[in-house]
Scaffold this motif. Sequence first.
Motif, PDB file in Angstrom:
ATOM      1  N   GLU A 199      -6.376   1.737  -9.597  1.00 21.73           N
ATOM      2  CA  GLU A 199      -5.029   2.252  -9.855  1.00 21.73           C
ATOM      3  C   GLU A 199      -5.077   3.241 -11.014  1.00 21.73           C
ATOM      4  O   GLU A 199      -4.409   4.276 -10.982  1.00 21.73           O
ATOM      5  N   GLU A 231       0.800  -1.215   0.000  1.00 17.00           N
ATOM      6  CA  GLU A 231       0.000   0.000   0.000  1.00 17.00           C
ATOM      7  C   GLU A 231       0.837   1.272   0.000  1.00 17.00           C
ATOM      8  O   GLU A 231       0.351   2.327  -0.379  1.00 17.00           O
ATOM      9  N   ASN A 284      -8.394  -2.151  -4.388  1.00 13.65           N
ATOM     10  CA  ASN A 284      -7.161  -2.785  -4.879  1.00 13.65           C
ATOM     11  C   ASN A 284      -7.446  -3.460  -6.216  1.00 13.65           C
ATOM     12  O   ASN A 284      -7.567  -4.671  -6.297  1.00 13.65           O
ATOM     13  N   ARG A 298       0.992   2.106  -3.559  1.00  9.46           N
ATOM     14  CA  ARG A 298      -0.360   2.337  -4.063  1.00  9.46           C
ATOM     15  C   ARG A 298      -0.877   3.708  -3.644  1.00  9.46           C
ATOM     16  O   ARG A 298      -1.587   4.375  -4.403  1.00  9.46           O
TER      17      ARG A 298
END
Length: 121
Positions: free
Chosen positions: A54, A10, A49, A13
């Motif tokens: 993304e 993460e 996720n 991310r």
Amino acid sequence: MGNGTPNNGEGGRFRGRAFLHLTGREKYEDLQTKWNTTFPDNKKDFTCNSDACEATRELLVTDLDFAMQSSLAFWKSAKANSLANEMTDGSIRRVSKEVNGGYIGIEVRTELTKKAYSVIK
């Protein structure tokens, strides 16, 4: 910053993106709430996720309009204008705390904020 353990991925991310350089899962959760309140007809998920999430997060870097809209939504919901109604070290610290969650890099931020203010003044 709410990213969980170092091995869960993460950190990358939820790295710093957009004009306000939002960093950490907690700030992305805040952005999601603020975006979806400001733009209820164009809701976004910044925290899941998936490749789609993304791609949405990457728009904070690649799409100038999207990056600006997200930053303005965050700024507005943080009531940062009322915190930034004067150009003092204290007001820069208050905005930094609200927007960035702390004071890392405050010396550089203070210097650059004062330079920007002198340009737009």
